[in-house]
Design a protein around this motif. Sequence first.
Motif, PDB file in Angstrom:
ATOM      1  N   THR A   1      -5.203  10.382  11.396  1.00  0.00           N
ATOM      2  CA  THR A   1      -3.821   9.939  11.560  1.00  0.00           C
ATOM      3  C   THR A   1      -3.162   9.730  10.205  1.00  0.00           C
ATOM      4  O   THR A   1      -3.730   9.085   9.311  1.00  0.00           O
ATOM      5  CB  THR A   1      -3.787   8.625  12.352  1.00  0.00           C
ATOM      6  OG1 THR A   1      -4.417   8.838  13.619  1.00  0.00           O
ATOM      7  CG2 THR A   1      -2.352   8.157  12.566  1.00  0.00           C
ATOM      8  N   GLN A   2      -1.980  10.297  10.052  1.00  0.00           N
ATOM      9  CA  GLN A   2      -1.233  10.121   8.802  1.00  0.00           C
ATOM     10  C   GLN A   2      -0.629   8.719   8.761  1.00  0.00           C
ATOM     11  O   GLN A   2       0.027   8.275   9.707  1.00  0.00           O
ATOM     12  CB  GLN A   2      -0.100  11.155   8.720  1.00  0.00           C
ATOM     13  CG  GLN A   2       0.423  11.370   7.312  1.00  0.00           C
ATOM     14  CD  GLN A   2      -0.537  12.189   6.470  1.00  0.00           C
ATOM     15  OE1 GLN A   2      -0.869  13.322   6.812  1.00  0.00           O
ATOM     16  NE2 GLN A   2      -0.997  11.611   5.377  1.00  0.00           N
ATOM     17  N   THR A   3      -0.874   7.961   7.699  1.00  0.00           N
ATOM     18  CA  THR A   3      -0.322   6.605   7.530  1.00  0.00           C
ATOM     19  C   THR A   3       0.345   6.497   6.167  1.00  0.00           C
ATOM     20  O   THR A   3       0.218   7.385   5.317  1.00  0.00           O
ATOM     21  CB  THR A   3      -1.432   5.535   7.628  1.00  0.00           C
ATOM     22  OG1 THR A   3      -2.330   5.696   6.516  1.00  0.00           O
ATOM     23  CG2 THR A   3      -2.199   5.654   8.933  1.00  0.00           C
ATOM     24  N   THR A   4       1.039   5.380   5.946  1.00  0.00           N
ATOM     25  CA  THR A   4       1.679   5.168   4.639  1.00  0.00           C
ATOM     26  C   THR A   4       0.636   5.085   3.537  1.00  0.00           C
ATOM     27  O   THR A   4       0.886   5.467   2.387  1.00  0.00           O
ATOM     28  CB  THR A   4       2.503   3.871   4.647  1.00  0.00           C
ATOM     29  OG1 THR A   4       1.666   2.778   5.034  1.00  0.00           O
ATOM     30  CG2 THR A   4       3.663   3.981   5.606  1.00  0.00           C
ATOM     31  N   GLY A   5      -0.558   4.607   3.871  1.00  0.00           N
ATOM     32  CA  GLY A   5      -1.611   4.519   2.868  1.00  0.00           C
ATOM     33  C   GLY A   5      -2.060   5.875   2.375  1.00  0.00           C
ATOM     34  O   GLY A   5      -2.341   6.048   1.185  1.00  0.00           O
ATOM     35  N   THR A   6      -2.114   6.855   3.267  1.00  0.00           N
ATOM     36  CA  THR A   6      -2.576   8.187   2.859  1.00  0.00           C
ATOM     37  C   THR A   6      -1.518   8.923   2.054  1.00  0.00           C
ATOM     38  O   THR A   6      -1.834   9.898   1.366  1.00  0.00           O
ATOM     39  CB  THR A   6      -2.960   9.020   4.093  1.00  0.00           C
ATOM     40  OG1 THR A   6      -1.813   9.187   4.938  1.00  0.00           O
ATOM     41  CG2 THR A   6      -4.078   8.340   4.866  1.00  0.00           C
ATOM     42  N   LEU A   7      -0.255   8.482   2.139  1.00  0.00           N
ATOM     43  CA  LEU A   7       0.828   9.113   1.379  1.00  0.00           C
ATOM     44  C   LEU A   7       1.451   8.125   0.393  1.00  0.00           C
ATOM     45  O   LEU A   7       2.634   8.208   0.076  1.00  0.00           O
ATOM     46  CB  LEU A   7       1.912   9.636   2.335  1.00  0.00           C
ATOM     47  CG  LEU A   7       1.544  10.852   3.177  1.00  0.00           C
ATOM     48  CD1 LEU A   7       2.676  11.200   4.126  1.00  0.00           C
ATOM     49  CD2 LEU A   7       1.205  12.052   2.295  1.00  0.00           C
ATOM     50  N   SER A   8       0.660   7.176  -0.118  1.00  0.00           N
ATOM     51  CA  SER A   8       1.195   6.117  -0.977  1.00  0.00           C
ATOM     52  C   SER A   8       1.853   6.660  -2.233  1.00  0.00           C
ATOM     53  O   SER A   8       2.844   6.114  -2.724  1.00  0.00           O
ATOM     54  CB  SER A   8       0.074   5.143  -1.362  1.00  0.00           C
ATOM     55  OG  SER A   8      -0.975   5.820  -2.036  1.00  0.00           O
ATOM     56  N   GLN A   9       1.309   7.784  -2.767  1.00  0.00           N
ATOM     57  CA  GLN A   9       1.896   8.345  -3.979  1.00  0.00           C
ATOM     58  C   GLN A   9       3.275   8.926  -3.728  1.00  0.00           C
ATOM     59  O   GLN A   9       4.048   9.127  -4.665  1.00  0.00           O
ATOM     60  CB  GLN A   9       0.970   9.413  -4.564  1.00  0.00           C
ATOM     61  CG  GLN A   9      -0.348   8.860  -5.081  1.00  0.00           C
ATOM     62  CD  GLN A   9      -1.257   9.957  -5.609  1.00  0.00           C
ATOM     63  OE1 GLN A   9      -1.167  11.105  -5.176  1.00  0.00           O
ATOM     64  NE2 GLN A   9      -2.127   9.601  -6.535  1.00  0.00           N
ATOM     65  N   ALA A  10       3.583   9.231  -2.486  1.00  0.00           N
ATOM     66  CA  ALA A  10       4.877   9.831  -2.167  1.00  0.00           C
ATOM     67  C   ALA A  10       5.935   8.809  -1.782  1.00  0.00           C
ATOM     68  O   ALA A  10       7.088   9.179  -1.544  1.00  0.00           O
ATOM     69  CB  ALA A  10       4.701  10.843  -1.023  1.00  0.00           C
ATOM     70  N   LEU A  11       5.536   7.552  -1.695  1.00  0.00           N
ATOM     71  CA  LEU A  11       6.493   6.527  -1.282  1.00  0.00           C
ATOM     72  C   LEU A  11       7.278   6.015  -2.491  1.00  0.00           C
ATOM     73  O   LEU A  11       6.678   5.614  -3.504  1.00  0.00           O
ATOM     74  CB  LEU A  11       5.764   5.356  -0.626  1.00  0.00           C
ATOM     75  CG  LEU A  11       5.027   5.652   0.677  1.00  0.00           C
ATOM     76  CD1 LEU A  11       4.304   4.404   1.157  1.00  0.00           C
ATOM     77  CD2 LEU A  11       5.989   6.142   1.738  1.00  0.00           C
TER      78      LEU A  11
END
Length: 293
Positions: free
Chosen positions: A6-16
């Motif tokens: 599941t995609q979460t904010t943690g897995t895309l933290s560098q993009a936030l």
Amino acid sequence: MPATGTQTTGTLSQALPSMIQSARLFEEYDLMVPKTVDKTDLPHGQGNTWNEIRVEQMVAQGITENTVSDNPQMVQTALFSVTPSMTQVFTRITDKTYRRLSGNVAALLGKGAQLAMNRKLDQDGIAQFAGFSVTLAGTGATLNHGHISAAVANIRGNATETGMNAGPIHAAIHPFGIKDLQDEIESGVGTYVVSAGMTEDFYRKGFNGTVAGANVWSMGNIAINSTPDARGAVYAQKALVLIRELELKSESRRRPDVGGGADETFLTAGWAYGERRDEWGRSLLHDATAPTS
């Protein structure tokens, strides 16, 4: 192998993106001393020093019909002088900072400089409290109403020069000292019924008002030393005078040679406090241990 799950904010933290949703200034105490002292200006074109002449007392003598007066009194005077000095806050902010800085933070930068000037003006006045030659209470002593009452009596009734007409009397006290005054009134809470009146009011709202005719001011800018003690004061309004030589002015300067371009801002003012009459004030040195109950 591709990642699974599941995609979460943690897995895309560098993009936030990082955002500043709110900004606030460091909380300051209110500017208090200038509200409690005499204030005047040093006008333009009148030198560096503000001067006040006090005409001293004369003596009346009884005479009879046969008296021939041959000892004329000389009029004597005393000079009171205050020389203001200047205070300044200087800031330099690069264009890159403005381009990258969150707007809600940038909006507060100028206000911070103004608060710094206010704090200095208040602290300079508080520094005058140590100049009164008589100190009541003392290191380690718990402040109580008797110290304030004694100060008021001495200001009004001293034999040197009465402070009866020297304006209202003020008591400048650290908030921890205010707590001690409140504790005096509330000392019976828990041992007897608290009926409507002063004790009940303080229990609900905290201490405020007057003690022995002195207006009590809570002054958080009073410093606490290592003992810990705090030095406040009780004084007639005319005991201390604030001389303003230069009202607050703001000037800016462009610096294209600094960091790819920068703006410099200067806040400048001129003032000084002076002690007009020592007998019209009493220093209050008292215990300032942080309350726990």
